[in-house]
Design a protein around this motif. Structure first.
Motif, PDB file in Angstrom:
ATOM      1  N   ASP A  67       0.849  -1.181   0.000  1.00 43.46           N
ATOM      2  CA  ASP A  67       0.000   0.000   0.000  1.00 43.46           C
ATOM      3  C   ASP A  67       0.892   1.241   0.000  1.00 43.46           C
ATOM      4  O   ASP A  67       1.620   1.504   0.945  1.00 43.46           O
ATOM      5  N   LEU A  68       0.817   2.021  -1.066  1.00 49.17           N
ATOM      6  CA  LEU A  68       1.652   3.215  -1.193  1.00 49.17           C
ATOM      7  C   LEU A  68       1.250   4.314  -0.221  1.00 49.17           C
ATOM      8  O   LEU A  68       2.042   5.216   0.049  1.00 49.17           O
ATOM      9  N   PHE A  69       0.039   4.245   0.300  1.00 43.40           N
ATOM     10  CA  PHE A  69      -0.522   5.394   1.006  1.00 43.40           C
ATOM     11  C   PHE A  69      -0.694   5.168   2.512  1.00 43.40           C
ATOM     12  O   PHE A  69      -0.867   6.132   3.255  1.00 43.40           O
ATOM     13  N   ASN A  70      -0.657   3.932   2.957  1.00 44.80           N
ATOM     14  CA  ASN A  70      -0.892   3.634   4.359  1.00 44.80           C
ATOM     15  C   ASN A  70       0.248   2.789   4.909  1.00 44.80           C
ATOM     16  O   ASN A  70       0.582   1.745   4.348  1.00 44.80           O
ATOM     17  N   TYR A  71       0.843   3.255   6.000  1.00 40.87           N
ATOM     18  CA  TYR A  71       2.041   2.620   6.531  1.00 40.87           C
ATOM     19  C   TYR A  71       1.736   1.309   7.238  1.00 40.87           C
ATOM     20  O   TYR A  71       0.820   1.216   8.057  1.00 40.87           O
ATOM     21  N   SER A  72       2.515   0.288   6.923  1.00 33.03           N
ATOM     22  CA  SER A  72       2.551  -0.955   7.700  1.00 33.03           C
ATOM     23  C   SER A  72       3.890  -1.616   7.424  1.00 33.03           C
ATOM     24  O   SER A  72       4.420  -1.515   6.313  1.00 33.03           O
ATOM     25  N   ARG A  73       4.446  -2.290   8.425  1.00 36.19           N
ATOM     26  CA  ARG A  73       5.736  -2.945   8.249  1.00 36.19           C
ATOM     27  C   ARG A  73       5.585  -4.247   7.477  1.00 36.19           C
ATOM     28  O   ARG A  73       4.613  -4.993   7.662  1.00 36.19           O
ATOM     29  N   ARG A  74       6.556  -4.502   6.616  1.00 33.27           N
ATOM     30  CA  ARG A  74       6.609  -5.777   5.904  1.00 33.27           C
ATOM     31  C   ARG A  74       6.741  -6.927   6.905  1.00 33.27           C
ATOM     32  O   ARG A  74       7.492  -6.849   7.861  1.00 33.27           O
ATOM     33  N   GLU A  75       5.982  -7.994   6.685  1.00 35.17           N
ATOM     34  CA  GLU A  75       6.053  -9.156   7.561  1.00 35.17           C
ATOM     35  C   GLU A  75       7.312  -9.958   7.240  1.00 35.17           C
ATOM     36  O   GLU A  75       7.547 -10.319   6.088  1.00 35.17           O
ATOM     37  N   THR A  76       8.107 -10.214   8.260  1.00 30.21           N
ATOM     38  CA  THR A  76       9.351 -10.956   8.067  1.00 30.21           C
ATOM     39  C   THR A  76       9.452 -12.068   9.101  1.00 30.21           C
ATOM     40  O   THR A  76       8.775 -12.057  10.127  1.00 30.21           O
ATOM     41  N   SER A  77      10.336 -13.007   8.818  1.00 30.28           N
ATOM     42  CA  SER A  77      10.613 -14.086   9.764  1.00 30.28           C
ATOM     43  C   SER A  77      11.555 -13.568  10.846  1.00 30.28           C
ATOM     44  O   SER A  77      12.304 -12.618  10.633  1.00 30.28           O
ATOM     45  N   GLU A  78      11.507 -14.196  12.009  1.00 33.83           N
ATOM     46  CA  GLU A  78      12.384 -13.794  13.100  1.00 33.83           C
ATOM     47  C   GLU A  78      13.732 -14.491  12.974  1.00 33.83           C
ATOM     48  O   GLU A  78      13.794 -15.684  12.668  1.00 33.83           O
TER      49      GLU A  78
END
Length: 615
Positions: free
Chosen positions: A2-13
């Protein structure tokens, strides 16, 4: 994405000692020592300073087996004194050193460009498909035993690709491109996946912010396509020192953090390592304020390519838009007129302040109800003054707009008035999202009015202002949306001259407008072969007035010639106390005594006709 709404990319730990990364963990901050790794006392002391400043990982170089072995003593000394900060070994050219280091540190960084492939020679080599496959098998044969050592010792790895050290093999097939950088990384990542080794972090860096941002975006997309979710380490290599290093780092790293990419960052400054930590902390904290912000109902314009953006097509209104470099607008609402000739804005917004005098070469913007049509001045309107705008005969008009006021009436007005320059405003917690949404709607409507981004702050510290402004502008510039920048700071202690210089510095960091000499300088590490900070100061003192030149100042050859590939001149550590000089990629003089090297660099610049005396 989403170019307009912030959220962090989901990554593995990823487990790195007692400080895991990725997953739901916070974005980690790190730095690197510049001490000799065989000097246990100095390395331990500097690691403590980094940790005390808030560094969550400390990296040390290990050039050979002796340095790798001594990591055990450094680790033990830190733990004995109660410091549990994970240590990272930085390895180049010798995989045997990585094998040793993996036994004594919590993470090992390897460089795909020189882990197995020979050191870069800048020669074009040809590989058949069969020969290329054989080279990949060589990598696998050497890399898998290293992974097994890491498994046995619970050691994480970082696959760290640098633009300056791509191998000749990768260059032969992909060239010096983001695609080549990504493939260099993916060759190693695919082996990790096949071997079920998951404690992997990736970095893919460049000193060129355009290359760096484009490459990380591409890498995230390729990993997503192949079902990989490894965390990302972000950094701009050779960012430099002072305000240039801060602006360049904040622009490049901030552009990616703003899109939710990145799980750890290092701000690489040519300063004491602990000085990097507060800058990185401020950058991360500023971006993270966007979490859970009010929803922005933006829609991506048809034809926009996030992975390979080009500059948005606009009409030229005077010297804004079209093929013109982005303009700089400054404010002087206090009635002050003085400017620095090197960073003189193209336009000065006076608002309701009566125009008493003019600086030569600068145009002025007045609020529409004050504007009298004076030569060299232009009116500014807001969205409630469209009736005044339509009746105004000026050949250039400025219209201040927010995304939420871009309604059908405004769109109709813009279609009828191509001479309008839009000044995009936002008070949203995610101002990047609203600025993007406005421009994407313009693109979708087929409107080609230029857009200047107005960024408003109330900062009292110059560093805070520079970090925030650069972070806010990064993605807008690198997306190709920027026709101009208008920075306005209402805090105390920051002069108009500093605000103006910051605007020009941001445009230069984004590679869209050059106003001064660009210095590509590394942060220094245990491989550095001369006193980096004093050398940078001397080179800057002699060359900072040379507008448009790029000068590389590199501590060693690991990234030196590569990261300087587009520099005009280079100053590279060759041996202890010895320096080699470069013109473009070509080494023109080797092993100059350090005390003579700056003068020889100036002589080289003069000999090529690129030197002018300071005014």
């Amino acid at each position: 994405m989403d170019l307009f709404n912030y959220s962090r990319r989901e990554t593995s730990e990823v487990n790195i000692g007692a400080t895991p990364m990725g997953g739901s963990n916070p974005i980690r901050i790190q730095s690197m020592t510049n001490t000799a790794t065989q000097d246990t006392e100095a390395s331990v002391a500097q690691a403590k300073r980094i940790a005390d400043a808030g560094g969550e990982y400390v990296r040390l170089t290990a050039q050979g087996i002796k340095e790798a072995d001594n990591l055990m003593n450094i680790n033990a000394a830190l733990r004995r004194d109660g410091y549990m900060v994970p240590l990272v070994a930085d390895i180049h050219f010798n995989p045997k050193v990585a094998d040793v280091a993996a036994q004594y540190v919590e993470k090992v960084r390897i460089n795909p460009g020189n882990y197995v492939d020979a050191a870069r020679t800048f020669k074009h080599l040809e590989y058949t498909d069969e020969e290329y496959a054989q080279e990949l098998q060589k990598i696998r044969d050497r890399f898998v035993p290293f992974l097994n050592i890491c498994k046995e010792n619970y050691t994480a790895i970082r696959i760290g690709v640098n633009h300056g050290s791509l191998s000749d093999r990768i260059m032969s097939r992909y060239g010096d491109t983001p695609e080549g950088m990504v493939e260099s990384c993916m060759e190693f990542l695919r082996i990790c996946v096949e071997e079920h080794f998951t404690d992997v972090v990736i970095s893919i860096k460049a000193s060129n912010t355009v290359v760096m941002v484009k490459t990380v975006r591409l890498l995230a997309a390729v990993m997503e396509k192949e079902g990989m979710h490894f965390p990302l380490h972000l950094g701009v290599t050779e960012a430099g020192d002072g305000e240039d290093g801060r602006i360049k780092s904040a622009l490049g790293i901030g552009a990616l953090l703003a899109d939710g990419l990145g799980d750890t960052i290092r701000v690489s400054l040519s300063e004491a390592p602990e000085a990097e930590i507060p800058v990185a902390r401020k950058l991360v904290d500023y971006i993270m304020q966007r979490q859970n912000h009010p929803y922005i109902p933006g829609a991506e314009a048809t034809g926009f390519n996030y992975l390979s953006p080009t500059r948005r097509k606009t009409v030229a209104v005077r010297n804004i838009g079209g093929d013109h470099q982005p303009a700089v607008i400054a404010e002087r609402l206090d009635g002050e007129y003085e400017t620095n000739p090197q960073f003189a804005p193209d336009y000065i917004y006076m608002g309701h302040t009566p125009l008493k005098m003019r600086e030569p070469g600068i145009a002025y913007i007045l609020d529409a109800n004050l504007w009298q049509g004076e030569e060299g001045t232009y009116p500014a309107f807001n969205h409630q003054q469209l009736y005044l705008l339509s009746a105004c005969q000026a050949d250039m008009k400025f219209l201040f707009l927010t995304y939420m006021t871009l309604n059908e009436e405004v769109i109709a007005c813009l279609k009828y008035h191509p001479e309008i320059v839009i000044v995009s405003q936002s008070n949203h917690p995610n101002r990047l999202g609203e600025h993007r949404a406005l421009v994407h709607q313009l693109m979708q409507e087929g409107l080609e009015n230029p857009v200047v981004f107005f960024q408003h702050y109330a900062e009292n510290e110059t560093e805070d202002f520079q970090i925030k402004a650069a972070a806010d502008m990064g993605a807008l510039i690198l997306d190709g949306l920027c026709d101009g920048i208008f920075l306005f700071n209402q805090g105390n202690n920051i002069s108009h001259a500093t605000v103006d210089a910051t605007a020009f510095g941001i445009l230069q960091a984004g590679r869209v407008r050059t106003s001064k000499t660009e210095f590509i300088s590394c942060p220094g590490c245990g491989r550095t072969l001369f006193d980096l900070q004093s050398t940078i100061a001397r080179v800057k003192a002699a060359t900072s007035h040379l507008k448009g030149l790029k000068i590389g100042i590199m501590g060693c050859i690991v990234n030196g010639p590569g990261e300087m590939a587009d520099a005009d001149y280079g100053y590279v550590g060759a041996a202890r106390g010895k320096v080699s000089l470069y013109k473009k990629k070509e080494c023109v003089e080797k092993n100059i005594p350090e005390e003579e090297a700056v003068e020889k660099l100036i002589a080289l610049i003069k000999a090529n006709g690129d030197y002018t005396d300071p005014q």
